[in-house]
Motif scaffolding. Structure first.
Motif, PDB file in Angstrom:
ATOM      1  N   SER A 146      46.119  29.188  54.350  1.00  0.00           N
ATOM      2  CA  SER A 146      45.116  28.150  54.124  1.00  0.00           C
ATOM      3  C   SER A 146      45.409  27.315  52.881  1.00  0.00           C
ATOM      4  O   SER A 146      45.549  27.856  51.778  1.00  0.00           O
ATOM      5  CB  SER A 146      43.732  28.791  53.982  1.00  0.00           C
ATOM      6  N   PRO A 147      45.477  25.983  53.032  1.00  0.00           N
ATOM      7  CA  PRO A 147      45.611  25.127  51.847  1.00  0.00           C
ATOM      8  C   PRO A 147      44.430  25.254  50.902  1.00  0.00           C
ATOM      9  O   PRO A 147      44.566  25.075  49.697  1.00  0.00           O
ATOM     10  CB  PRO A 147      45.706  23.715  52.437  1.00  0.00           C
ATOM     11  N   LEU A 148      43.239  25.569  51.451  1.00  0.00           N
ATOM     12  CA  LEU A 148      42.051  25.713  50.606  1.00  0.00           C
ATOM     13  C   LEU A 148      42.192  26.910  49.676  1.00  0.00           C
ATOM     14  O   LEU A 148      41.748  26.878  48.520  1.00  0.00           O
ATOM     15  CB  LEU A 148      40.803  25.872  51.485  1.00  0.00           C
ATOM     16  N   VAL A 149      42.819  27.971  50.175  1.00  0.00           N
ATOM     17  CA  VAL A 149      43.037  29.148  49.341  1.00  0.00           C
ATOM     18  C   VAL A 149      44.004  28.814  48.206  1.00  0.00           C
ATOM     19  O   VAL A 149      43.790  29.188  47.052  1.00  0.00           O
ATOM     20  CB  VAL A 149      43.571  30.320  50.191  1.00  0.00           C
ATOM     21  N   ARG A 150      45.068  28.067  48.523  1.00  0.00           N
ATOM     22  CA  ARG A 150      46.019  27.678  47.498  1.00  0.00           C
ATOM     23  C   ARG A 150      45.344  26.786  46.446  1.00  0.00           C
ATOM     24  O   ARG A 150      45.581  26.925  45.242  1.00  0.00           O
ATOM     25  CB  ARG A 150      47.204  26.940  48.128  1.00  0.00           C
ATOM     26  N   GLN A 157      43.143  25.896  40.941  1.00  0.00           N
ATOM     27  CA  GLN A 157      42.048  25.477  40.073  1.00  0.00           C
ATOM     28  C   GLN A 157      41.720  26.534  39.020  1.00  0.00           C
ATOM     29  O   GLN A 157      41.232  26.206  37.938  1.00  0.00           O
ATOM     30  CB  GLN A 157      40.805  25.162  40.914  1.00  0.00           C
ATOM     31  N   HIS A 158      41.994  27.806  39.342  1.00  0.00           N
ATOM     32  CA  HIS A 158      41.667  28.890  38.413  1.00  0.00           C
ATOM     33  C   HIS A 158      42.916  29.534  37.827  1.00  0.00           C
ATOM     34  O   HIS A 158      42.847  30.635  37.258  1.00  0.00           O
ATOM     35  CB  HIS A 158      40.815  29.949  39.129  1.00  0.00           C
ATOM     36  N   GLN A 188      50.796  37.546  42.592  1.00  0.00           N
ATOM     37  CA  GLN A 188      50.324  38.773  41.954  1.00  0.00           C
ATOM     38  C   GLN A 188      49.118  39.384  42.670  1.00  0.00           C
ATOM     39  O   GLN A 188      48.600  40.411  42.233  1.00  0.00           O
ATOM     40  CB  GLN A 188      49.942  38.487  40.491  1.00  0.00           C
ATOM     41  N   LEU A 189      48.666  38.732  43.735  1.00  0.00           N
ATOM     42  CA  LEU A 189      47.485  39.224  44.455  1.00  0.00           C
ATOM     43  C   LEU A 189      47.896  39.989  45.706  1.00  0.00           C
ATOM     44  O   LEU A 189      48.876  39.641  46.367  1.00  0.00           O
ATOM     45  CB  LEU A 189      46.570  38.059  44.844  1.00  0.00           C
ATOM     46  N   ALA A 190      47.139  41.027  46.032  1.00  0.00           N
ATOM     47  CA  ALA A 190      47.327  41.784  47.277  1.00  0.00           C
ATOM     48  C   ALA A 190      46.335  41.271  48.296  1.00  0.00           C
ATOM     49  O   ALA A 190      45.134  41.262  48.056  1.00  0.00           O
ATOM     50  CB  ALA A 190      47.128  43.274  47.017  1.00  0.00           C
ATOM     51  N   GLY A 191      46.831  40.836  49.435  1.00  0.00           N
ATOM     52  CA  GLY A 191      45.965  40.285  50.458  1.00  0.00           C
ATOM     53  C   GLY A 191      45.294  41.359  51.291  1.00  0.00           C
ATOM     54  O   GLY A 191      45.878  42.416  51.563  1.00  0.00           O
ATOM     55  N   SER A 192      44.042  41.101  51.695  1.00  0.00           N
ATOM     56  CA  SER A 192      43.294  42.063  52.507  1.00  0.00           C
ATOM     57  C   SER A 192      43.336  41.709  53.986  1.00  0.00           C
ATOM     58  O   SER A 192      42.772  42.419  54.813  1.00  0.00           O
ATOM     59  CB  SER A 192      41.834  42.124  52.038  1.00  0.00           C
ATOM     60  N   GLY A 193      43.990  40.620  54.329  1.00  0.00           N
ATOM     61  CA  GLY A 193      44.075  40.206  55.717  1.00  0.00           C
ATOM     62  C   GLY A 193      45.174  40.922  56.465  1.00  0.00           C
ATOM     63  O   GLY A 193      45.870  41.794  55.917  1.00  0.00           O
ATOM     64  N   PRO A 194      45.378  40.567  57.732  1.00  0.00           N
ATOM     65  CA  PRO A 194      46.438  41.201  58.540  1.00  0.00           C
ATOM     66  C   PRO A 194      47.807  41.023  57.878  1.00  0.00           C
ATOM     67  O   PRO A 194      48.164  39.937  57.440  1.00  0.00           O
ATOM     68  CB  PRO A 194      46.358  40.442  59.870  1.00  0.00           C
ATOM     69  N   GLU A 249      38.613  34.784  45.395  1.00  0.00           N
ATOM     70  CA  GLU A 249      37.310  34.801  44.733  1.00  0.00           C
ATOM     71  C   GLU A 249      37.083  36.107  43.996  1.00  0.00           C
ATOM     72  O   GLU A 249      36.503  36.128  42.901  1.00  0.00           O
ATOM     73  CB  GLU A 249      36.204  34.554  45.765  1.00  0.00           C
ATOM     74  N   SER A 250      37.547  37.219  44.584  1.00  0.00           N
ATOM     75  CA  SER A 250      37.401  38.518  43.924  1.00  0.00           C
ATOM     76  C   SER A 250      38.210  38.561  42.635  1.00  0.00           C
ATOM     77  O   SER A 250      37.744  39.080  41.612  1.00  0.00           O
ATOM     78  CB  SER A 250      37.859  39.632  44.873  1.00  0.00           C
ATOM     79  N   ALA A 251      39.424  37.987  42.673  1.00  0.00           N
ATOM     80  CA  ALA A 251      40.260  37.961  41.470  1.00  0.00           C
ATOM     81  C   ALA A 251      39.637  37.099  40.385  1.00  0.00           C
ATOM     82  O   ALA A 251      39.715  37.412  39.191  1.00  0.00           O
ATOM     83  CB  ALA A 251      41.658  37.451  41.817  1.00  0.00           C
ATOM     84  N   ILE A 252      38.989  36.012  40.809  1.00  0.00           N
ATOM     85  CA  ILE A 252      38.322  35.140  39.839  1.00  0.00           C
ATOM     86  C   ILE A 252      37.174  35.881  39.166  1.00  0.00           C
ATOM     87  O   ILE A 252      36.986  35.814  37.945  1.00  0.00           O
ATOM     88  CB  ILE A 252      37.819  33.865  40.532  1.00  0.00           C
ATOM     89  N   ARG A 253      36.375  36.602  39.979  1.00  0.00           N
ATOM     90  CA  ARG A 253      35.227  37.341  39.430  1.00  0.00           C
ATOM     91  C   ARG A 253      35.675  38.458  38.498  1.00  0.00           C
ATOM     92  O   ARG A 253      35.029  38.744  37.486  1.00  0.00           O
ATOM     93  CB  ARG A 253      34.381  37.913  40.565  1.00  0.00           C
ATOM     94  N   SER A 254      36.797  39.087  38.839  1.00  0.00           N
ATOM     95  CA  SER A 254      37.252  40.214  38.022  1.00  0.00           C
ATOM     96  C   SER A 254      37.771  39.759  36.666  1.00  0.00           C
ATOM     97  O   SER A 254      37.850  40.545  35.729  1.00  0.00           O
ATOM     98  CB  SER A 254      38.350  40.987  38.749  1.00  0.00           C
ATOM     99  N   GLY A 255      38.142  38.474  36.582  1.00  0.00           N
ATOM    100  CA  GLY A 255      38.622  37.935  35.312  1.00  0.00           C
ATOM    101  C   GLY A 255      39.973  38.465  34.907  1.00  0.00           C
ATOM    102  O   GLY A 255      40.338  38.429  33.725  1.00  0.00           O
ATOM    103  N   ALA A 256      40.732  38.949  35.907  1.00  0.00           N
ATOM    104  CA  ALA A 256      42.061  39.482  35.589  1.00  0.00           C
ATOM    105  C   ALA A 256      42.952  38.357  35.097  1.00  0.00           C
ATOM    106  O   ALA A 256      42.987  37.276  35.670  1.00  0.00           O
ATOM    107  CB  ALA A 256      42.662  40.134  36.841  1.00  0.00           C
TER     108      ALA A 256
END
Length: 449
Positions: free
Chosen positions: A161-165, A170-171, A177-183, A193-200
């Motif tokens: 998704s371009p929206l995810v990129r 933006q953040h 560095q992220l692990a995806g939860s999708g297939p 969004e989870s990574a943004i909230r975690s403030g990592a």
């Protein structure tokens, strides 16, 4: 079934590697023709309308206005094939061209005239075509990516998704560095969004923190576009060219009188007035004919001085977008009037941002009239890879000894910065003295024409 083709930002010529999206000329769902301009971008040299080599329906756009893209990055996707007719009341159905123009898109593309854009219904595209809109991404299982990371090798990022990129950019999140939860480890919006909230803190954020620690807080202005290109060129000039500067004051009273006489002799309807810059440019071409060492460049790898056969005279022009140096081609073969007309045309194009990349490159010598800023002198930085630049200060009344008596004359300071590899001070001084003699006694120029 329509075939979805991806159009990438083409090579815009002259060594440009990136461009900023200024304005999209099409929307998703528009029908475009082959070679129709689809986006206006700003390079480090000019504003450029980029034509698309495919005809069909725009299914996706990549990059918002104001975003900078590298050459080769996706611009948009086009569904090539038949589309359904527009709703009743429209002028008729559109048949998309089946293939691209086949032309290499360098500079300004193929130049076909733009056509009217038409909106089509989303159902005009088959489901497989819509599914193919997203850029193809090699989805690597999480275990494989972890193995690659442990080996120090960064694998492909599983994002569709371009929206995810966009959200990640933006953040300042590094998707690698992220692990995806999708297939198969696909990174979803929820993961970002989870990574943004975690403030990592990602590596990019850590680097930004380090930069902030080194540089005090304050307004940051990106060095890109025209300003970035100028910064790179000036830094390279200072790094590579062993320059030296000599200067002289000259009595320009007779030159100004000659200019006034030229313009008065023309009479009404005789065309544009002769400018001081045009006269100085013509003096420069005459001086370069006598001192060709200064119309050259240095091939550092071959350790050779390359003396150039013609004079392509650049002149510095200050615009709202920054400093640019348009080039008068074949100035050595032009009259003062012809040079003046070309300077006027190029100056207007510079102010409106419509200069072509080819009109900003290829100069062999530069004339810099910094007197327009109300200053008398300067030590110009050579416009790499040229060998010299003549600087001209303001022409102002000053006390001057004329014919043995003190008088008020119109005086100008001339300065020449030159590459000491192409000549010694004697040649540079001879060039500058000849220019000063022509300024003080325009008849000197007439005698040598």
């Amino acid at each position: 079934m329509p075939q979805v083709l991806e159009f990438k930002l083409p090579d815009l010529g002259e060594g440009l590697t990136e461009a900023e999206i200024v304005r999209w000329l099409v929307e998703v769902g528009d029908v475009v023709a082959i070679d129709q301009p689809v986006v206006e971008v700003e390079t480090a040299k000019a504003m450029v309308e980029v034509p698309c080599p495919y005809g069909g329906v725009v299914t996706a756009r990549f990059g918002e206005e104001g975003k900078e893209l590298p050459v080769g990055a996706p611009l948009l996707t086009v569904a090539v094939g038949s589309v359904e007719p527009e709703p009743s009341g429209s002028t008729g159905a559109a048949e998309a061209e089946p293939s691209g123009s086949g032309n290499v898109l360098v500079g300004y593309g193929t130049g076909a005239p733009p056509v009217r854009r038409r909106r089509v219904r989303p159902e005009g595209l088959s489901a497989p075509a819509v599914a193919a809109v997203a850029p193809a991404v090699a989805v690597v299982p999480a275990a494989s990516r972890a193995s690659a990371a442990s080996d120090g090798v960064r694998g492909p990022v599983a994002v569709v998704s371009p929206l995810v990129r966009k959200l990640a950019r933006q953040h300042d999140l590094d998707l690698g560095q992220l692990a995806g939860s999708g297939p198969d480890g696909l990174i979803l919006r929820a993961d970002v969004e989870s990574a943004i909230r975690s403030g990592a803190e990602t590596p990019q954020e850590a680097a930004a923190t380090d930069r902030t620690a080194v540089h005090p807080a304050g307004e940051r202005v990106p060095l890109r576009g025209v300003r970035g290109a100028v910064a790179d060129k000036l830094a390279r000039s200072r790094r590579e060219i062993p320059d030296a500067t000599c200067w002289v004051d000259a009595d320009a009273t007779e030159l100004m009188a000659a200019r006034a006489a030229m313009n008065a002799a023309g009479g009404p309807g005789a065309g544009p007035k002769v400018s001081v810059l045009a006269l100085l440019a013509r003096i420069c071409t005459a001086a370069l004919a006598r001192y060709p060492e200064l119309n050259s460049t240095v091939d550092q790898e071959a350790r050779e001085i390359v003396r150039l056969p013609g004079v392509h005279l650049g002149f510095a022009a200050q615009t709202e977008r920054g400093l640019v140096v348009p080039v008068v081609r074949d100035a050595h073969a032009r009259s003062t009037e012809s040079i003046g007309a070309e300077i006027t045309r190029l100056t207007e194009a510079a102010r409106t941002g419509t200069l072509k990349p080819a009109e900003l490159t290829g100069g062999t010598f530069t004339l810099n009239n910094y007197g327009v800023f109300g200053v008398d002198g300067s030590t110009p930085i050579i416009n790499h890879p040229e060998a010299a630049m003549l600087g001209v200060g303001r022409i102002v009344p000053k006390p001057w000894v004329h014919e043995g008596e003190l008088a008020v004359r119109r005086v100008v300071q001339l300065s020449l910065t030159f590459d000491h590899r192409v000549c010694d001070g004697g040649t540079a001084g001879g060039f500058l003295r000849y220019v000063a003699d022509c300024v003080e006694q325009p008849a000197v120029l007439l005698r040598t024409l």
